[in-house]
Design a protein around this motif. Structure first.
Motif, PDB file in Angstrom:
ATOM      1  N   ALA A 214      -5.631  -5.084  -1.715  1.00 20.71           N
ATOM      2  CA  ALA A 214      -6.633  -4.126  -2.180  1.00 20.71           C
ATOM      3  C   ALA A 214      -6.065  -3.195  -3.247  1.00 20.71           C
ATOM      4  O   ALA A 214      -6.753  -2.823  -4.209  1.00 20.71           O
ATOM      5  N   ARG A 215      -4.808  -2.847  -3.084  1.00 24.11           N
ATOM      6  CA  ARG A 215      -4.150  -1.930  -4.019  1.00 24.11           C
ATOM      7  C   ARG A 215      -4.098  -2.489  -5.435  1.00 24.11           C
ATOM      8  O   ARG A 215      -4.097  -1.730  -6.420  1.00 24.11           O
ATOM      9  N   GLN A 216      -4.084  -3.807  -5.555  1.00 26.12           N
ATOM     10  CA  GLN A 216      -3.947  -4.433  -6.872  1.00 26.12           C
ATOM     11  C   GLN A 216      -5.144  -4.155  -7.781  1.00 26.12           C
ATOM     12  O   GLN A 216      -5.038  -4.277  -8.999  1.00 26.12           O
ATOM     13  N   ALA A 217      -6.271  -3.779  -7.207  1.00 26.73           N
ATOM     14  CA  ALA A 217      -7.486  -3.563  -8.007  1.00 26.73           C
ATOM     15  C   ALA A 217      -7.492  -2.219  -8.727  1.00 26.73           C
ATOM     16  O   ALA A 217      -8.336  -1.986  -9.603  1.00 26.73           O
ATOM     17  N   ARG A 218      -6.572  -1.334  -8.353  1.00 26.77           N
ATOM     18  CA  ARG A 218      -6.507   0.007  -8.957  1.00 26.77           C
ATOM     19  C   ARG A 218      -7.847   0.731  -8.880  1.00 26.77           C
ATOM     20  O   ARG A 218      -8.363   1.262  -9.875  1.00 26.77           O
ATOM     21  N   ALA A 219      -8.414   0.734  -7.691  1.00 28.03           N
ATOM     22  CA  ALA A 219      -9.670   1.436  -7.433  1.00 28.03           C
ATOM     23  C   ALA A 219      -9.521   2.165  -6.097  1.00 28.03           C
ATOM     24  O   ALA A 219      -8.628   1.836  -5.304  1.00 28.03           O
ATOM     25  N   PRO A 220     -10.361   3.161  -5.825  1.00 27.81           N
ATOM     26  CA  PRO A 220     -10.308   3.815  -4.515  1.00 27.81           C
ATOM     27  C   PRO A 220     -10.513   2.793  -3.405  1.00 27.81           C
ATOM     28  O   PRO A 220     -11.336   1.881  -3.528  1.00 27.81           O
ATOM     29  N   ILE A 221      -9.762   2.951  -2.319  1.00 29.16           N
ATOM     30  CA  ILE A 221      -9.817   2.003  -1.202  1.00 29.16           C
ATOM     31  C   ILE A 221     -10.342   2.711   0.033  1.00 29.16           C
ATOM     32  O   ILE A 221      -9.861   3.785   0.400  1.00 29.16           O
ATOM     33  N   ALA A 222     -11.331   2.098   0.682  1.00 26.02           N
ATOM     34  CA  ALA A 222     -11.868   2.591   1.958  1.00 26.02           C
ATOM     35  C   ALA A 222     -11.432   1.636   3.061  1.00 26.02           C
ATOM     36  O   ALA A 222     -11.426   0.417   2.885  1.00 26.02           O
ATOM     37  N   GLY A 223     -11.088   2.224   4.205  1.00 28.30           N
ATOM     38  CA  GLY A 223     -10.674   1.387   5.326  1.00 28.30           C
ATOM     39  C   GLY A 223     -10.669   2.171   6.618  1.00 28.30           C
ATOM     40  O   GLY A 223     -11.100   3.332   6.672  1.00 28.30           O
ATOM     41  N   PHE A 224     -10.191   1.541   7.662  1.00 31.13           N
ATOM     42  CA  PHE A 224     -10.096   2.199   8.968  1.00 31.13           C
ATOM     43  C   PHE A 224      -9.022   3.283   8.935  1.00 31.13           C
ATOM     44  O   PHE A 224      -8.058   3.198   8.166  1.00 31.13           O
ATOM     45  N   ASP A 225      -9.166   4.306   9.791  1.00 32.07           N
ATOM     46  CA  ASP A 225      -8.123   5.316   9.887  1.00 32.07           C
ATOM     47  C   ASP A 225      -6.991   4.822  10.789  1.00 32.07           C
ATOM     48  O   ASP A 225      -7.031   3.705  11.313  1.00 32.07           O
ATOM     49  N   ARG A 226      -5.952   5.637  10.964  1.00 32.38           N
ATOM     50  CA  ARG A 226      -4.751   5.200  11.684  1.00 32.38           C
ATOM     51  C   ARG A 226      -5.050   4.789  13.125  1.00 32.38           C
ATOM     52  O   ARG A 226      -4.424   3.885  13.667  1.00 32.38           O
ATOM     53  N   SER A 227      -6.014   5.463  13.749  1.00 31.37           N
ATOM     54  CA  SER A 227      -6.330   5.130  15.136  1.00 31.37           C
ATOM     55  C   SER A 227      -7.189   3.877  15.253  1.00 31.37           C
ATOM     56  O   SER A 227      -7.345   3.334  16.345  1.00 31.37           O
ATOM     57  N   SER A 228      -7.735   3.407  14.130  1.00 28.27           N
ATOM     58  CA  SER A 228      -8.670   2.283  14.147  1.00 28.27           C
ATOM     59  C   SER A 228      -8.104   1.006  13.548  1.00 28.27           C
ATOM     60  O   SER A 228      -8.524  -0.091  13.919  1.00 28.27           O
ATOM     61  N   ALA A 229      -7.173   1.135  12.590  1.00 33.35           N
ATOM     62  CA  ALA A 229      -6.652  -0.026  11.883  1.00 33.35           C
ATOM     63  C   ALA A 229      -5.766  -0.867  12.801  1.00 33.35           C
ATOM     64  O   ALA A 229      -5.082  -0.340  13.680  1.00 33.35           O
ATOM     65  N   ARG A 230      -5.777  -2.166  12.560  1.00 33.16           N
ATOM     66  CA  ARG A 230      -4.924  -3.059  13.347  1.00 33.16           C
ATOM     67  C   ARG A 230      -3.447  -2.789  13.072  1.00 33.16           C
ATOM     68  O   ARG A 230      -2.607  -2.930  13.957  1.00 33.16           O
ATOM     69  N   GLU A 231      -3.130  -2.420  11.835  1.00 34.07           N
ATOM     70  CA  GLU A 231      -1.776  -2.003  11.478  1.00 34.07           C
ATOM     71  C   GLU A 231      -1.866  -0.624  10.832  1.00 34.07           C
ATOM     72  O   GLU A 231      -2.273  -0.519   9.662  1.00 34.07           O
ATOM     73  N   PRO A 232      -1.511   0.437  11.563  1.00 34.90           N
ATOM     74  CA  PRO A 232      -1.666   1.798  11.028  1.00 34.90           C
ATOM     75  C   PRO A 232      -0.985   2.016   9.675  1.00 34.90           C
ATOM     76  O   PRO A 232      -1.437   2.848   8.889  1.00 34.90           O
ATOM     77  N   SER A 233       0.083   1.271   9.387  1.00 36.28           N
ATOM     78  CA  SER A 233       0.774   1.444   8.106  1.00 36.28           C
ATOM     79  C   SER A 233      -0.125   1.111   6.922  1.00 36.28           C
ATOM     80  O   SER A 233       0.099   1.620   5.811  1.00 36.28           O
ATOM     81  N   ALA A 234      -1.157   0.309   7.140  1.00 37.32           N
ATOM     82  CA  ALA A 234      -2.070  -0.034   6.053  1.00 37.32           C
ATOM     83  C   ALA A 234      -2.793   1.185   5.510  1.00 37.32           C
ATOM     84  O   ALA A 234      -3.129   1.248   4.322  1.00 37.32           O
ATOM     85  N   THR A 235      -3.010   2.179   6.362  1.00 36.52           N
ATOM     86  CA  THR A 235      -3.792   3.351   5.950  1.00 36.52           C
ATOM     87  C   THR A 235      -3.072   4.202   4.909  1.00 36.52           C
ATOM     88  O   THR A 235      -3.699   5.049   4.273  1.00 36.52           O
TER      89      THR A 235
END
Length: 326
Positions: free
Chosen positions: A103-124
């Motif tokens: 997602a980062r490669q697109a150079r646009a704002p990214i929306a996703g799950f928060d740390r308590s919701s994401a499967r891998e908190p480091s993604a947030t």
């Protein structure tokens, strides 16, 4: 507004995202959606009419060839393509570090799950907008809520629509009522014994249906041939592209499957679908749909073919009553 969906794999996870996309398409007709997905599942994403450009990644293949120049060329080409599209928002619906990096490669704002919701908190760490979505919900509902929070609407969770239709097929399977038997799956402990598939095929033939099955590797081929050997009216499809299998699957009368991606696709098509779960818990990731049902093996017990066929008959009758089709 241009939005990129990042949900790269697996097939079931991709299919679980369709209802969220359908919600968004209806609530926000001003948005154009593209998708970034593993190359093997691009044909599945293409089933949804709201998707414009499909960007493909090959993370599984790239990992095996990390020092190959072709790997780096493909990754660079993906980065250029994503940036040239100038997205207003990226929704990382996967919540993994690998999907966040894509997602980062697109150079646009990214929306996703928060740390308590994401499967891998480091993604947030890579997200600009985060949303809390309870982890105890089914994957379909979690994704629908995420899209609603990211795009500013409230999904109607009392309904469920994937928005996809079966493509036209290029292989003639069988006339009349057909039951697609999806015996293949990625793990040995998920596989229903071949004897049970054979008995299920026999019971279906007794009820005037033609069993259909297919295969993708030599082990699955042996199972398919064993079913056809014991129940000669079974149609064994040759190893075929996913799009061809999806077309035949989508026009079947009934689907009985193990815990595998094509079983999820059958339920997304709205077909009477019985899923046989032996080693996994269907509560958070099992098939969902008006005519989908999951039979779960109790500890130390078996799921019997008679149970499966009885449940299939119940779903077929429910479908007949609701649609008026025999």
């Amino acid at each position: 507004m241009k939005v990129l969906i990042v949900k790269t794999s697996s097939m079931g996870d991709v299919i679980h995202t369709f209802p969220a996309l359908e919600d968004a398409r209806r609530a926000r007709p001003d948005i154009a959606f593209d998708w970034c997905v593993e190359e093997a599942f691009a044909g599945i994403v293409a089933l949804h009419p709201a998707i414009g450009t499909i960007h493909t990644v090959a993370i599984r293949r790239w990992r095996k060839n990390l020092f190959d120049m072709n790997t780096w060329r493909e990754a660079a080409a993906l980065r250029r393509a994503l940036r040239e599209c100038r997205y207003d928002l990226v929704i990382d619906a996967q919540g993994l570090l690998k999907s966040a990096l894509v997602a980062r490669q697109a150079r646009a704002p990214i929306a996703g799950f928060d740390r308590s919701s994401a499967r891998e908190p480091s993604a947030t760490l890579f997200y600009d907008i985060t949303s809390a979505v309870p982890r105890g919900l089914h994957a379909i509902e979690r994704t629908r809520r995420l899209f609603g929070l990211a795009l500013g609407y409230r999904p109607d969770l009392s309904t469920l629509d994937s928005g996809i239709v079966a493509p036209a097929g290029t292989i003639a399977a069988s006339d009349g009522k057909t039951a697609f038997l999806l015996h293949g799956t990625s793990r040995e402990d998920k596989k229903w014994p071949v004897e049970d598939w054979i008995e299920t095929a026999r019971l279906l033939v007794e009820r005037g249906m033609t069993p259909i099955t297919t295969w993708s590797n030599e082990r699955e081929k042996a199972v398919a041939e064993a079913i056809a050997g014991a129940v000669p009216s079974t149609v064994v499809l040759p190893k075929s592209p996913l799009a061809d299998v999806a077309a035949i699957l989508g026009h079947s009368t009934l689907v009985i499957g193990a815990d595998t991606g094509l079983t999820h696709l059958a339920s997304a098509f709205g077909l009477p679908t019985v899923a046989v779960f032996l080693a996994t818990e269907p509560g958070l990731t099992g098939p969902r749909g008006q005519y989908a049902s999951t039979l779960l093996a109790a500890p130390g017990a078996r799921v019997m073919p008679e149970q499966v066929v009885a449940e299939a008959e119940r779903l077929l009758e429910l479908s007949r009553i609701n649609t008026g089709k025999d």
